[in-house]
Design an enzyme around this catalytic site. Structure first.
Site, PDB file in Angstrom:
ATOM      1  N   SER A  66       0.834  -1.196   0.000  1.00  0.00           N
ATOM      2  CA  SER A  66       0.000   0.000   0.000  1.00  0.00           C
ATOM      3  C   SER A  66       0.881   1.262   0.000  1.00  0.00           C
ATOM      4  CB  SER A  66      -0.942  -0.046   1.212  1.00  0.00           C
ATOM      5  OG  SER A  66      -1.992   0.870   1.067  1.00  0.00           O
ATOM      6  N   HIS A 104      -7.702  -5.215  -1.227  1.00  0.00           N
ATOM      7  CA  HIS A 104      -6.524  -4.491  -0.738  1.00  0.00           C
ATOM      8  C   HIS A 104      -6.122  -4.975   0.649  1.00  0.00           C
ATOM      9  CE1 HIS A 104      -3.639  -1.261  -0.703  1.00  0.00           C
ATOM     10  NE2 HIS A 104      -4.064  -0.869   0.486  1.00  0.00           N
ATOM     11  N   ASP A 140      -8.091  -6.144  -5.665  1.00  0.00           N
ATOM     12  CA  ASP A 140      -7.902  -4.829  -5.030  1.00  0.00           C
ATOM     13  C   ASP A 140      -8.708  -3.756  -5.757  1.00  0.00           C
ATOM     14  OD1 ASP A 140      -6.818  -2.409  -3.960  1.00  0.00           O
ATOM     15  OD2 ASP A 140      -4.908  -3.401  -3.586  1.00  0.00           O
TER      16      ASP A 140
END
Lengths: 286, 286
Positions: free
Chosen positions: A77, A260, A231
């Site tokens: 991320s 995610h 995601d």
């Protein structure tokens, strides 16, 4: 969080490697709005960028540990944003790079989504432009923020399969309150907003006048680009578009329905795949 | 909206068919919170369900036009919810059904997303529990609501391809203000919330004690299930799971990057595909 990724017998094995784990600016453990003394803290905390993190990390590893090169830079991320920043900013130093579930240049879709997340907090009258008496004053905004994370953070398949029940929550309300809200509610609203601002503007092409191809072309690291297949923040197609611009890169998507937030490690298969790819990357001669 | 789908030479050809187009309860044109006199209007407007719409429509077509059967029931999004409700509630009357970009039973993911949409409005202090002096009092909440629609209503590919520019908008801000916000800002906040509540609870299994298989098993209509391939509200996988439970149904996904809002008709290819499927469905002997 690092316990999910680091351990004996794992790709990131502390018996084998000297592993440095850093907290990003604004995350509540590093320098952050909530722990900075007045008048610079809270709503007055300056905007910081991914580049500020990487510059601080660079100073840390070169001045504190006198490191000349890094065998691997890896992160998920916003950690992926930092990984790309490292590989573009210090191409001779980074030998291998593994950006997981993140992009080198944030997309306009992701920018917009993050804006809605931030506005869930700032629209709470208790937020008071960042000068609340207590995070509890922003409780309602924080709950809306947590719900929006639940909508986009996992995937539609996650809910179709009722994965939240498999994770031990009896209902969606239980999951929202005790997992999603529980996770975020211990964080400070200004800290979250500091990270959100930074996340929105992650962009290695700041080094090349906006030319993403030129920026990614600088990378010398052997790179594994590893999106999560489901995601909704950083979908594989966005990551793949960047992968094509990196000289020596492989596209290694992780198959998961956890979206995610597979980064949380709730899907053992996703973590197993990551481990396998990272082992292979670390075994690659560079 | 109906101009997108109905026309001479199209599948839904008014020269060929007697076409009835209905506005749903709460949409601002039919009976809605904003046009209901006090004290029953605004924040006091009752909750209504998809079944209430279909019951009213049934009375309309049977009592006003004395229709005994319907060659086709078709609708998108909440129109798809109504289509499923028609086919389950009046199986002998509905000969063909085409639910587009919608589900027979709303998913928990979609319920949660819709809750975040509703909360964008209700969290605005100007909303005042539904008793605002003017919709302008809820301007900020409505803008947040429009942004959240932009995040989920299209798709990541839509933004990756900068489709908003192809549609004539110079920037994301331009698109958000002049298209998304422009579209919703003429609607009344209570009307939107009336529809959101109904949307969240669309569920044909209310007729069968919660047994979705039994409910969809009632359908006698030849049915084409037509999700949008990139829809984040009603993704193909959710629609496909329902398609399997319908006795005589075909799964006909529409390929588009415009997500759920391909229903707006901005992707001519999607509309072309729909037209082709509907023509084929209407040509099927039942």
């Amino acid at each position: 969080m690092e316990q999910i990724y680091i351990g004996q017998g794992r790709a990131l094995d502390p018996d084998k490697y000297f592993i440095v784990v850093v907290n990003q600016i604004g995350n509540g453990l590093s320098t952050s709005p909530h722990n900075t003394p007045p008048p610079a803290g809270m709503g007055n905390f300056p905007h910081v960028r991914i580049g500020d993190d990487v510059l601080a990390q660079y100073k840390f590893v070169t001045e504190k540990f006198d490191l000349k090169s890094l065998a691997l830079v890896v992160g998920g991320s916003m950690g992926a944003q930092q990984t790309y920043e490292w590989a573009v900013r210090y191409p001779d130093m980074v030998k291998r790079a593994a950006p997981i579930a993140g992009t080198a240049k944030n997309t306009i879709h992701d920018f917009l989504f993050t804006e809605t997340l931030a506005e869930a907090i700032t629209s709470d009258p208790g937020f008071n432009k960042g000068f609340y008496a207590s995070p509890a004053d922003v409780r309602e905004g924080m709950l809306r923020h947590a719900k929006m994370w639940a909508v986009m953070g996992w995937s539609t398949e996650f809910f179709q399969q009722e994965r939240h029940k498999a994770l031990g929550f009896s209902s969606m309300d239980d999951f929202i309150i005790n997992f999603m809200n529980g996770y975020f509610s211990v964080m400070d609203p200004n800290d979250l907003l500091c990270m959100a601002w930074k996340w929105q503007r992650g962009d290695v092409s700041r080094h090349t006048g906006g030319d993403l191809r030129a920026a990614l072309g600088r990378i010398k690291a052997k790179t594994f680009v590893m999106p999560m297949s489901s995601d909704m923040f950083f979908p594989p197609s966005d990551c793949q578009a960047e992968w094509r611009l990196i000289p020596d890169a492989e596209f290694r998507p992780i198959q998961t329905v956890d979206g995610h937030l597979a980064l949380f490690g709730a899907d053992p298969s996703a973590i197993g795949q990551l481990d396998k790819h990272l082992s292979e990357l670390l075994a690659t001669k560079v």
